[in-house]
Motif scaffolding. Structure first.
Motif, PDB file in Angstrom:
ATOM      1  N   ASN A  72       0.810  -1.227   0.000  1.00  0.00           N
ATOM      2  CA  ASN A  72       0.000   0.000   0.000  1.00  0.00           C
ATOM      3  C   ASN A  72       0.839   1.270   0.000  1.00  0.00           C
ATOM      4  N   GLU A  73       2.047   1.211  -0.547  1.00  0.00           N
ATOM      5  CA  GLU A  73       2.910   2.394  -0.588  1.00  0.00           C
ATOM      6  C   GLU A  73       2.670   3.184  -1.879  1.00  0.00           C
ATOM      7  N   THR A  74       2.821   4.489  -1.762  1.00  0.00           N
ATOM      8  CA  THR A  74       2.748   5.354  -2.933  1.00  0.00           C
ATOM      9  C   THR A  74       4.068   6.095  -3.076  1.00  0.00           C
ATOM     10  N   ILE A  75       4.344   6.517  -4.289  1.00  0.00           N
ATOM     11  CA  ILE A  75       5.512   7.350  -4.555  1.00  0.00           C
ATOM     12  C   ILE A  75       5.062   8.536  -5.393  1.00  0.00           C
ATOM     13  N   HIS A  76       5.919   9.503  -5.525  1.00  0.00           N
ATOM     14  CA  HIS A  76       5.671  10.648  -6.391  1.00  0.00           C
ATOM     15  C   HIS A  76       6.431  10.404  -7.687  1.00  0.00           C
ATOM     16  N   SER A  77       5.809  10.715  -8.809  1.00  0.00           N
ATOM     17  CA  SER A  77       6.469  10.499 -10.101  1.00  0.00           C
ATOM     18  C   SER A  77       7.722  11.346 -10.199  1.00  0.00           C
ATOM     19  N   GLN A  78       8.733  10.776 -10.821  1.00  0.00           N
ATOM     20  CA  GLN A  78      10.034  11.438 -10.987  1.00  0.00           C
ATOM     21  C   GLN A  78      10.523  11.184 -12.407  1.00  0.00           C
ATOM     22  N   LEU A  79      11.175  12.162 -12.988  1.00  0.00           N
ATOM     23  CA  LEU A  79      11.790  12.024 -14.300  1.00  0.00           C
ATOM     24  C   LEU A  79      13.128  12.747 -14.272  1.00  0.00           C
ATOM     25  N   THR A  80      14.184  12.046 -14.681  1.00  0.00           N
ATOM     26  CA  THR A  80      15.510  12.645 -14.775  1.00  0.00           C
ATOM     27  C   THR A  80      15.856  12.792 -16.248  1.00  0.00           C
ATOM     28  N   LEU A  81      16.318  13.990 -16.633  1.00  0.00           N
ATOM     29  CA  LEU A  81      16.566  14.342 -18.035  1.00  0.00           C
ATOM     30  C   LEU A  81      18.007  14.790 -18.247  1.00  0.00           C
ATOM     31  N   ASN A  82      18.586  14.359 -19.349  1.00  0.00           N
ATOM     32  CA  ASN A  82      19.879  14.873 -19.808  1.00  0.00           C
ATOM     33  C   ASN A  82      19.563  15.986 -20.794  1.00  0.00           C
ATOM     34  N   THR A  83      19.919  17.210 -20.443  1.00  0.00           N
ATOM     35  CA  THR A  83      19.515  18.383 -21.213  1.00  0.00           C
ATOM     36  C   THR A  83      20.741  19.090 -21.776  1.00  0.00           C
ATOM     37  N   SER A  84      20.679  19.412 -23.071  1.00  0.00           N
ATOM     38  CA  SER A  84      21.755  20.189 -23.686  1.00  0.00           C
ATOM     39  C   SER A  84      21.153  21.157 -24.687  1.00  0.00           C
ATOM     40  N   GLY A  85      21.910  22.191 -25.003  1.00  0.00           N
ATOM     41  CA  GLY A  85      21.413  23.180 -25.949  1.00  0.00           C
ATOM     42  C   GLY A  85      22.387  24.323 -26.104  1.00  0.00           C
ATOM     43  N   SER A  86      21.850  25.444 -26.570  1.00  0.00           N
ATOM     44  CA  SER A  86      22.681  26.624 -26.754  1.00  0.00           C
ATOM     45  C   SER A  86      21.817  27.868 -26.599  1.00  0.00           C
ATOM     46  N   GLY A  87      22.497  28.967 -26.342  1.00  0.00           N
ATOM     47  CA  GLY A  87      21.794  30.223 -26.150  1.00  0.00           C
ATOM     48  C   GLY A  87      22.608  31.402 -26.616  1.00  0.00           C
ATOM     49  N   VAL A  88      21.951  32.546 -26.618  1.00  0.00           N
ATOM     50  CA  VAL A  88      22.594  33.819 -26.932  1.00  0.00           C
ATOM     51  C   VAL A  88      22.458  34.674 -25.680  1.00  0.00           C
ATOM     52  N   PHE A  89      23.599  34.981 -25.052  1.00  0.00           N
ATOM     53  CA  PHE A  89      23.593  35.680 -23.780  1.00  0.00           C
ATOM     54  C   PHE A  89      24.432  36.942 -23.860  1.00  0.00           C
ATOM     55  N   GLN A  90      24.018  37.939 -23.077  1.00  0.00           N
ATOM     56  CA  GLN A  90      24.769  39.187 -22.978  1.00  0.00           C
ATOM     57  C   GLN A  90      24.974  39.506 -21.511  1.00  0.00           C
ATOM     58  N   LEU A  91      26.073  40.180 -21.203  1.00  0.00           N
ATOM     59  CA  LEU A  91      26.334  40.589 -19.827  1.00  0.00           C
ATOM     60  C   LEU A  91      25.343  41.658 -19.403  1.00  0.00           C
ATOM     61  N   CYS A  92      24.895  41.570 -18.155  1.00  0.00           N
ATOM     62  CA  CYS A  92      24.033  42.611 -17.600  1.00  0.00           C
ATOM     63  C   CYS A  92      24.891  43.825 -17.273  1.00  0.00           C
ATOM     64  N   ASP A  93      24.277  45.003 -17.210  1.00  0.00           N
ATOM     65  CA  ASP A  93      25.077  46.196 -16.924  1.00  0.00           C
ATOM     66  C   ASP A  93      25.612  46.127 -15.492  1.00  0.00           C
ATOM     67  N   SER A  94      26.707  46.810 -15.275  1.00  0.00           N
ATOM     68  CA  SER A  94      27.410  46.734 -13.989  1.00  0.00           C
ATOM     69  C   SER A  94      26.587  47.309 -12.833  1.00  0.00           C
ATOM     70  N   GLY A  95      25.568  48.114 -13.134  1.00  0.00           N
ATOM     71  CA  GLY A  95      24.725  48.688 -12.088  1.00  0.00           C
ATOM     72  C   GLY A  95      23.710  47.698 -11.538  1.00  0.00           C
ATOM     73  N   ASN A  96      23.568  46.557 -12.157  1.00  0.00           N
ATOM     74  CA  ASN A  96      22.612  45.553 -11.702  1.00  0.00           C
ATOM     75  C   ASN A  96      23.215  44.820 -10.506  1.00  0.00           C
ATOM     76  N   PRO A  97      22.524  44.833  -9.358  1.00  0.00           N
ATOM     77  CA  PRO A  97      23.118  44.217  -8.164  1.00  0.00           C
ATOM     78  C   PRO A  97      23.371  42.710  -8.307  1.00  0.00           C
ATOM     79  N   GLU A  98      22.634  42.030  -9.146  1.00  0.00           N
ATOM     80  CA  GLU A  98      22.831  40.595  -9.322  1.00  0.00           C
ATOM     81  C   GLU A  98      23.903  40.291 -10.364  1.00  0.00           C
ATOM     82  N   GLY A  99      24.145  41.247 -11.286  1.00  0.00           N
ATOM     83  CA  GLY A  99      25.115  41.003 -12.349  1.00  0.00           C
ATOM     84  C   GLY A  99      24.631  39.903 -13.265  1.00  0.00           C
ATOM     85  N   GLY A 100      25.526  39.044 -13.715  1.00  0.00           N
ATOM     86  CA  GLY A 100      25.133  37.902 -14.522  1.00  0.00           C
ATOM     87  C   GLY A 100      24.895  38.218 -15.977  1.00  0.00           C
ATOM     88  N   VAL A 101      24.048  37.393 -16.586  1.00  0.00           N
ATOM     89  CA  VAL A 101      23.748  37.510 -18.006  1.00  0.00           C
ATOM     90  C   VAL A 101      22.242  37.468 -18.218  1.00  0.00           C
TER      91      VAL A 101
END
Length: 179
Positions: free
Chosen positions: A100-129
């Protein structure tokens, strides 16, 4: 010289190319499995370098709606390539048929891809892209409704902002046992 016969032949070729390009050829699954559609949206944040955490709204099959958590581990290369292992755990209760046990569904994925990123301006407290990206996910492991997953492909389009919020939409299929 283009004749009526040539135009009809060319029209037939164009129609076939359009039909083939709109057919979901990636929905082919191994023998003795069936293709189940999955679509939805993901809302997450980068919480540390190489780790994302968020929520997923998943539509499985025709109309089964699940709310899931999603944990990503990986990152982006200098050239914009992306590589993550995503683990999804959903809010359902799947009966294992054992004690009488239940589980929660789980799925593990191998994910790959590409993107177009730009730097955030230096005034942004988080920085990043910030930017946009496309990914493809291949199922690796499953529990619950995804038990014995045998393939599939999920295509993702997303964006990241300077506050490290990552929003994605996805559409694809998983291959599960049965006909």
């Amino acid at each position: 010289m283009v004749t009526k016969k040539n135009r009809r032949g060319m029209s037939l070729v164009v129609c076939l190319v359009l039909l083939i390009s709109h057919t979901n050829v990636s929905a082919v699954c191994p023998e003795n499995t069936r293709s189940i559609d999955v679509t939805g949206k993901i809302y997450n944040n980068a919480v540390t370098l190489g780790t994302t955490l968020g929520t997923m709204h998943l539509v499985y099959g025709k109309n089964e709606k699940l709310k899931c958590g999603i944990l990503g581990s990986g990152g982006a290369g200098q050239d914009g390539t992306l590589s993550f292992i995503h683990t999804i755990v959903c809010d359902d209760k799947f009966d294992t048929g054992i004690n009488n046990e239940t589980i929660h569904s789980q799925l593990t994925l191998n994910t790959s891809g590409s993107g177009v990123f730009q730097l955030c301006d230096s005034g942004n407290p988080e920085g990043g892209v910030y930017g946009v990206f496309n990914e493809a996910s291949i199922p690796l492991f499953g529990r619950g409704i995804f038990q014995n997953v045998a393939g599939g492909e999920i295509l993702i389009e997303g964006s990241i902002n300077c506050q490290f919020a990552v929003d994605m939409e996805f559409k694809g299929h998983v291959c599960l046992p049965g006909q």
